[in-house]
Design an enzyme around this catalytic site. Structure first.
Site: not given
Ligand code: MN
Ligand code: MN
Length: 294
Positions: A81, A92, A153, A161, A186, A280
């Protein structure tokens, strides 16, 4: 601004695919994270957050520590990640690889398919709960559970976030998406209960109360560097150890944490020790959703 999200997304996507190629039996988790982070920087990005390499029932937030000696074993379910940002525009992305085995193919496929199905809904006027419902339905079709207390998010400029979450189940949230909003989505799948709880310390931190005065001059120096280099984004002791002597750094981070100026994340583990997969992407809401980390 969207151009920077798109640029950052391309970097993150290349770094993810490079990272995927590094996931092999006996590979060092520390080396994987270091190489992915170096790749992001070599492509002209900065980190959105320290790279995580979370294995098996560890669901998230496991960033290799300084001198981490763990290596990958056959059959491990490995989630990388990572995120790249350009001028603060945060992306992300994550993928899951099973090391030298295909025993848990469906666990991974279910999270990938849930994400594919969810992406189509990142259009103006979609309700947040509708996305959660599609993710949950897709995952349950495989007789697996989504993780309910982990969510996608909103992301923003120097913001990981934004406050709007994208659930992995139908949580009845009626919040409506608007054109131009940017989200990380995700889906997490597991054989377990579908609940994560706090595990050990991660040595990854975020600023909590950066304006609070600190007496110790060594701590002040480290804090100044953190604010300049990472702005409001998460950072690791591992990355800071390239700049500061380890004893001085440890003292400063402990000080700053005790004073409530920084806060340390915990590693997140699946409560019933069920294996976990995650996929994700970062997506810009539009009539035709734009997947920037494709
Ligand atoms: Mn992530
Ligand atoms: Mn994330």
């Amino acid at each position: 601004m969207n151009q920077d999200f798109i640029k950052a997304g391309k970097i993150a996507s290349q770094a993810r695919e490079y990272g995927r190629s590094l996931i092999k039996e006996n590979a060092s988790v520390l080396e994987i994270a270091e190489k992915i982070e170096a790749k992001i920087r070599s492509l002209g990005g900065e980190l959105s957050f320290p790279c995580d390499v979370s294995i098996n029932f560890i669901a998230a937030h496991d960033s290799p520590k300084i001198k981490d000696e763990r290596t990958l074993k056959k059959g491990d379910i490995v989630k990388i990640d990572l995120g790249a940002q350009v001028n603060g525009c945060v992306t992300d992305t994550a993928c899951t690889v099973e090391v030298n085995s295909t025993k848990h193919k469906d666990l991974i496929k279910a999270s990938e398919e849930a994400l594919d199905n969810a992406i189509k809904l990142f259009t103006p006027r979609t309700k947040v709960c509708e996305i959660g419902k599609v993710i949950e339905t897709t995952i349950k079709k495989y007789n697996l559970s989504p993780i309910r207390n982990l969510a996608g998010h909103g992301v923003g400029v120097y913001e990981i976030h934004t406050g709007i979450n994208i659930p992995n189940y139908d949580n009845n949230n009626q919040t409506v998406l608007e054109k131009g909003m940017v989200f990380a989505c995700e889906p997490f799948t597991t054989y377990g209960d579908g609940i994560v709880m706090d595990g050990k310390n991660s040595e990854v931190y975020s600023l909590e109360d950066p304006g609070k005065p600190i007496r110790d001059s060594g701590s002040r120096e480290v804090l100044k560097y953190i604010k300049e280099k990472y702005k409001t984004l998460p950072f690791s002791k591992r990355d800071l150890s390239k700049k500061f002597n380890i004893l001085k750094l440890t003292l400063a981070l402990n000080n700053l944490e005790r004073e409530g100026i920084i806060q340390q994340y915990n590693i997140l583990v699946e409560r019933s020790k069920g294996l976990v997969a995650q996929t994700e992407h970062t997506i810009i809401v539009d009539e035709k959703p734009v997947v920037v980390t494709k």
